[in-house]
Design a protein around this motif. Structure first.
Motif: not given
Length: 214
Positions: A91, A94, A99, A119, A123, A127, A156
């Motif tokens: 993913g 955040e 992408d 994802l 993100v 998550k 993360t």
């Protein structure tokens, strides 16, 4: 390939699709993925310089998905394996909505046999943690194009550590601003700005895990 890169950067979908089909016939699907990666870097730079806006990124993302799907289909037609070699959760972290690079990795990873759980973008760390618990992946891919994404990647990885899941997965980071320093800062196992190279690293990890009986 230059024609394809220019068409993507100019957000000309008709020409991009036309040149993608031409490139696949003349040079193969990997050349299209290389063009996508080059175009993604140019578009990212334009966004950070204020030449492109969020709306442009949305258009570019949709355009590149269409081109990527053509390359993905061509890879499958070349006889890419149907055997699942490993599982990847990936993913864009955040605070980052890019992408394009992630989608290129997804295309190549699926083509070589990875089961991919994508994802999406922006993100949050939680998550990723939930996805690791649910899907038990071999690899987690953290993507981001903006400089600020590096701190999001670090958050993360910390969240994954706090959840007691860090030893269960290998983590690879990718994006326009990542390098070895960022990899060490984030606490990842590897980094790559080349989608094909990144997937090769993932394949190496799952093979090592298989040899060890993991």
């Amino acid at each position: 390939m230059k024609e394809l890169v220019n068409a993507i950067v100019e957000l000309d979908e008709e020409k991009a699709v036309e040149f993608a089909e031409k490139t696949i016939k003349e040079s193969g699907p990997q050349a299209v993925l290389d063009a996508l990666r080059e175009a993604a870097m140019i578009i990212g730079d334009k966004y950070e310089r204020g030449e492109y806006f969020v709306a442009d990124l949305v258009v570019a993302g949709e355009l590149m998905k269409a081109v990527s799907e053509k390359a993905r289909r061509a890879l499958r037609e070349l006889g890419s394996t149907e055997r699942v070699v490993g599982r990847l959760v990936i993913g864009t972290v955040e605070g980052d909505i890019h992408d394009i690079g992630k989608n290129i990795v997804v295309a190549i990873a699926e083509a070589v046999g990875f089961e991919v759980i994508d994802l999406g973008v922006d993100v949050p760390p939680e998550k990723f943690v939930e996805a690791i618990k649910q899907y038990n992946p071999d690899v987690v891919g953290l993507s981001g194009l903006l400089t600020s994404a590096i701190d999001s990647m670090k958050k993360t990885v910390k969240a994954i550590e706090r959840a007691g899941l860090r030893t269960r997965v290998k983590i690879i980071i990718g994006g326009g601003r990542v390098d070895q320093y960022a990899c060490e800062y984030v606490g990842a196992d590897a980094w790559s700005n080349d989608a094909a190279e990144g997937v090769r690293t993932m394949l190496k990890w799952v093979e090592e895990k298989r040899v060890k009986g993991g």
